[in-house]
Design an enzyme around this catalytic site. Structure first.
Site, PDB file in Angstrom:
ATOM      1  N   LYS A 120       5.088   3.421   8.182  1.00 28.79           N
ATOM      2  CA  LYS A 120       5.785   2.281   7.553  1.00 28.79           C
ATOM      3  C   LYS A 120       7.049   2.747   6.853  1.00 28.79           C
ATOM      4  CE  LYS A 120       3.130  -1.235   6.342  1.00 28.79           C
ATOM      5  NZ  LYS A 120       2.094  -1.959   5.632  1.00 28.79           N
ATOM      6  N   ASN A 160      -1.548 -15.098  -0.109  1.00 29.22           N
ATOM      7  CA  ASN A 160      -2.435 -13.925  -0.160  1.00 29.22           C
ATOM      8  C   ASN A 160      -2.966 -13.754  -1.582  1.00 29.22           C
ATOM      9  OD1 ASN A 160      -0.553 -12.119  -1.696  1.00 29.22           O
ATOM     10  ND2 ASN A 160       0.714 -12.605   0.079  1.00 29.22           N
ATOM     11  N   ASP A 220      12.484  -8.936   6.743  1.00 31.16           N
ATOM     12  CA  ASP A 220      11.845  -7.849   5.999  1.00 31.16           C
ATOM     13  C   ASP A 220      12.783  -7.394   4.874  1.00 31.16           C
ATOM     14  OD1 ASP A 220      10.913  -5.229   5.151  1.00 31.16           O
ATOM     15  OD2 ASP A 220       9.553  -5.366   6.869  1.00 31.16           O
TER      16      ASP A 220
HETATM   17  O1  PMT Z   1      -0.248  -8.254  -7.356  1.00 36.94           O
HETATM   18  P1  PMT Z   1      -1.545  -7.491  -7.563  1.00 36.94           P
HETATM   19  O2  PMT Z   1      -2.739  -8.406  -7.588  1.00 36.94           O
HETATM   20  O3  PMT Z   1      -1.483  -6.565  -8.744  1.00 36.94           O
HETATM   21  O4  PMT Z   1      -1.768  -6.574  -6.283  1.00 36.94           O
HETATM   22  C1  PMT Z   1      -0.944  -5.493  -6.046  1.00 36.94           C
HETATM   23  C2  PMT Z   1      -0.597  -5.333  -4.544  1.00 36.94           C
HETATM   24  C3  PMT Z   1      -1.850  -5.030  -3.749  1.00 36.94           C
HETATM   25  C4  PMT Z   1       0.059  -6.620  -4.025  1.00 36.94           C
HETATM   26  C5  PMT Z   1       0.437  -4.136  -4.465  1.00 36.94           C
HETATM   27  O5  PMT Z   1      -0.191  -2.977  -4.948  1.00 36.94           O
HETATM   28  C6  PMT Z   1       0.883  -3.920  -3.008  1.00 36.94           C
HETATM   29  O6  PMT Z   1       0.274  -3.213  -2.245  1.00 36.94           O
HETATM   30  N1  PMT Z   1       2.023  -4.572  -2.625  1.00 36.94           N
HETATM   31  C7  PMT Z   1       2.559  -4.579  -1.272  1.00 36.94           C
HETATM   32  C8  PMT Z   1       1.849  -5.633  -0.468  1.00 36.94           C
HETATM   33  C9  PMT Z   1       2.359  -5.753   0.944  1.00 36.94           C
HETATM   34  O7  PMT Z   1       2.858  -6.777   1.302  1.00 36.94           O
HETATM   35  O8  PMT Z   1       2.292  -4.659   1.645  1.00 36.94           O
HETATM   36  P2  PMT Z   1       2.844  -4.527   3.188  1.00 36.94           P
HETATM   37  O9  PMT Z   1       2.285  -3.253   3.645  1.00 36.94           O
HETATM   38  O10 PMT Z   1       2.547  -5.774   3.938  1.00 36.94           O
HETATM   39  O11 PMT Z   1       4.410  -4.437   2.999  1.00 36.94           O
HETATM   40  C10 PMT Z   1       5.084  -3.204   2.817  1.00 36.94           C
HETATM   41  C11 PMT Z   1       6.291  -3.390   1.935  1.00 36.94           C
HETATM   42  O12 PMT Z   1       7.224  -4.256   2.570  1.00 36.94           O
HETATM   43  C12 PMT Z   1       6.024  -3.996   0.566  1.00 36.94           C
HETATM   44  O13 PMT Z   1       6.840  -3.324  -0.378  1.00 36.94           O
HETATM   45  C13 PMT Z   1       6.466  -5.440   0.726  1.00 36.94           C
HETATM   46  O14 PMT Z   1       6.958  -5.977  -0.523  1.00 36.94           O
HETATM   47  C14 PMT Z   1       7.584  -5.310   1.729  1.00 36.94           C
HETATM   48  N2  PMT Z   1       7.801  -6.485   2.599  1.00 36.94           N
HETATM   49  C15 PMT Z   1       6.836  -6.955   3.401  1.00 36.94           C
HETATM   50  C16 PMT Z   1       7.080  -8.025   4.235  1.00 36.94           C
HETATM   51  C17 PMT Z   1       8.362  -8.611   4.205  1.00 36.94           C
HETATM   52  N3  PMT Z   1       8.639  -9.651   4.966  1.00 36.94           N
HETATM   53  N4  PMT Z   1       9.314  -8.127   3.413  1.00 36.94           N
HETATM   54  C18 PMT Z   1       9.041  -7.074   2.598  1.00 36.94           C
HETATM   55  O15 PMT Z   1       9.931  -6.624   1.853  1.00 36.94           O
END
Ligand code: PMT
Length: 412
Positions: A346, A210, A314
């Site tokens: 979430k 990504n 996760d």
């Molecule tokens: O790195 P940059 O270019 O500065 O960009 C910043 C960002 C956009 C990456 C950051 O601000 C951000 O939004 N990070 C979370 C990205 C994400 O994966 O969001 P999500 O909504 O898919 O996941 C929610 C949370 O679960 C996140 O804290 C993620 O780390 C966590 N997760 C997701 C999937 C997984 N398998 N395990 C996780 O722990």
């Protein structure tokens, strides 16, 4: 507003070749908004000229102990009191020996004797001089007296030798200066931070990933370090210089990030468990069900290709489920519409304490940008929306929010 705006920094310059690097320190501080007052020793002025210092600092150079700028004024006392921070770069062996002995035979050493606020020294000298017991005694004495040290580093030196004694680079001096000026609200705390993207290989030449650059996680790690925390930084492939002082734990896949983050979360280090986790990483939700050992060939007769993907663990949900009641977990949510509603759902699903929601389709927000727009929500319906801010400031606000929550947890 920049952190440095309006800060007054005295920069003491000793007589060493590394003085040329101090010019860059002055330039960067001025560019960031600080007022800089150069105070070279007489030997320092043999390496850099008064005119150069004056031009870069945009103000007078103070060099003479017995020649105050204003009649009746004591330059060394006024400068010692007014400065937010005194940086000594380069701190030569002789200058540090005089400081440790409490001498006051030029303006800089007199100023340092009158100084009671934060002081940072960047030593620079030949490796034999640095490792000499006399220098090491002086450094230890200065540390006891409250002087912070940055460097020296190892590498090639102007004298033609190589070893420990090279002055820290300007960027490292600025970061150390910033830490010297930041209240250590997280001293004694250990933070786990995840950053950057993950990569899931399809075959030896292709992978799913990504747009995460790692910036948000890096700024979060820097903010925690500046506040005095120990930081374990688990990160995917990024092209950023390591935050000084962080324990870097590089990984590639979501599976590796899961295993590494969980280990840091569950295993105390030196008897200390993690107090908080901030998960900024953009983790792949799915990986190819099978990684092909050889490059997948194009099938000319097949206009479509179908991939089977398997769900990754996760990390956020697991860390939250295994938190011990004192630990605080903060996730990030990258949303592309109905951000607040989806964020709330979430947070409930993953069970974390805080969630920083960013709508990554908004201009100046999310992946790769230097800025972000975040709404921070908590379990009890609490929320705080921040305007478009540099990621550095988003990180600082986040650290303050976690500090407050940790304070509440440890009171009850
Ligand atoms: O790195 P940059 O270019 O500065 O960009 C910043 C960002 C956009 C990456 C950051 O601000 C951000 O939004 N990070 C979370 C990205 C994400 O994966 O969001 P999500 O909504 O898919 O996941 C929610 C949370 O679960 C996140 O804290 C993620 O780390 C966590 N997760 C997701 C999937 C997984 N398998 N395990 C996780 O722990």
């Amino acid at each position: 507003m920049s952190f440095w705006n309006g800060k007054q920094i005295v920069i003491g310059i000793g007589g060493g070749i590394a003085a040329y690097k101090s010019l860059e320190v002055i330039r960067r501080l001025r560019e960031a908004g600080a007022m800089v007052v150069p105070v070279p020793t007489p030997a320092g002025l043999r390496f850099v000229t008064e005119l150069t210092l004056q031009s870069l600092a945009g103000g007078p150079v103070h060099g003479e102990l017995m020649q105050p700028r204003q009649p009746g004024e004591m330059d060394h006392i006024r400068l010692a009191r007014e400065a937010d921070l005194v940086i000594i770069a380069p701190a030569t062996a002789d200058l540090m020996a005089r400081m440790a002995a409490g001498q006051a035979d030029d303006l800089l050493t007199a100023l340092l004797l009158a100084r009671r606020g934060p002081t940072l020294a960047a030593p620079a000298m030949n490796p034999a001089m640095w490792s000499h017991p006399a220098t090491q005694r002086n450094v230890a004495r200065l540390r006891e007296d409250g002087v912070r040290m940055i460097g020296p580093e190892s590498g090639a030196l102007a004298c033609g030798e190589s070893g420990e004694g090279r002055m820290a680079e300007p960027a490292a001096i600025l970061e150390a200066a910033r830490r010297a000026l930041t209240p250590p609200i997280l001293a004694g705390r250990r933070f786990l931070i995840t950053a950057g993207p993950t990569r899931e290989e399809l075959d030896p030449v292709r992978f799913l990933t990504n747009h995460s650059s790692g910036k948000m996680g890096w700024e979060t790690a820097l903010a925690a370090l500046r506040a005095g925390a120990e930081v374990d930084l688990v990160h995917g492939p990024v092209a950023l210089p390591p935050p000084p002082g962080a324990r870097l734990l590089p990984v590639t896949t979501a599976g590796e990030m899961h295993a590494t983050a969980l280990k840091a979360w569950l295993e105390p280090r030196d008897g200390r468990e993690c107090d908080a986790a901030i998960l900024t990483a953009a983790v792949a939700d799915y990986r190819p069900a099978q990684r092909q050992p050889e490059k997948i060939k194009k099938e000319h007769e097949e206009p479509e290709m179908h991939l089977t993907l398997t769900q990754n663990p996760d990390i956020l949900a697991e860390l939250s489920a295994r938190a011990n009641g004192r630990q605080v977990v903060c996730g990030f949510a990258a949303e592309t519409g109905n951000a607040l509603e989806r964020g709330r759902e979430k947070l409930a699903r993953k069970g974390c304490d805080l969630l920083a929601i960013n709508d990554v389709t908004a201009p100046g927000c999310g992946f790769g940008s230097a800025t972000n727009i975040v709404t921070l929500i908590g379990r009890d319906g609490w929320q705080e929306s921040w305007p478009l801010l540099p990621k550095e400031e988003v990180a600082e606000r986040l650290i303050r929010a976690l500090h407050a929550l940790l304070g509440q947890r440890h009171q009850t």
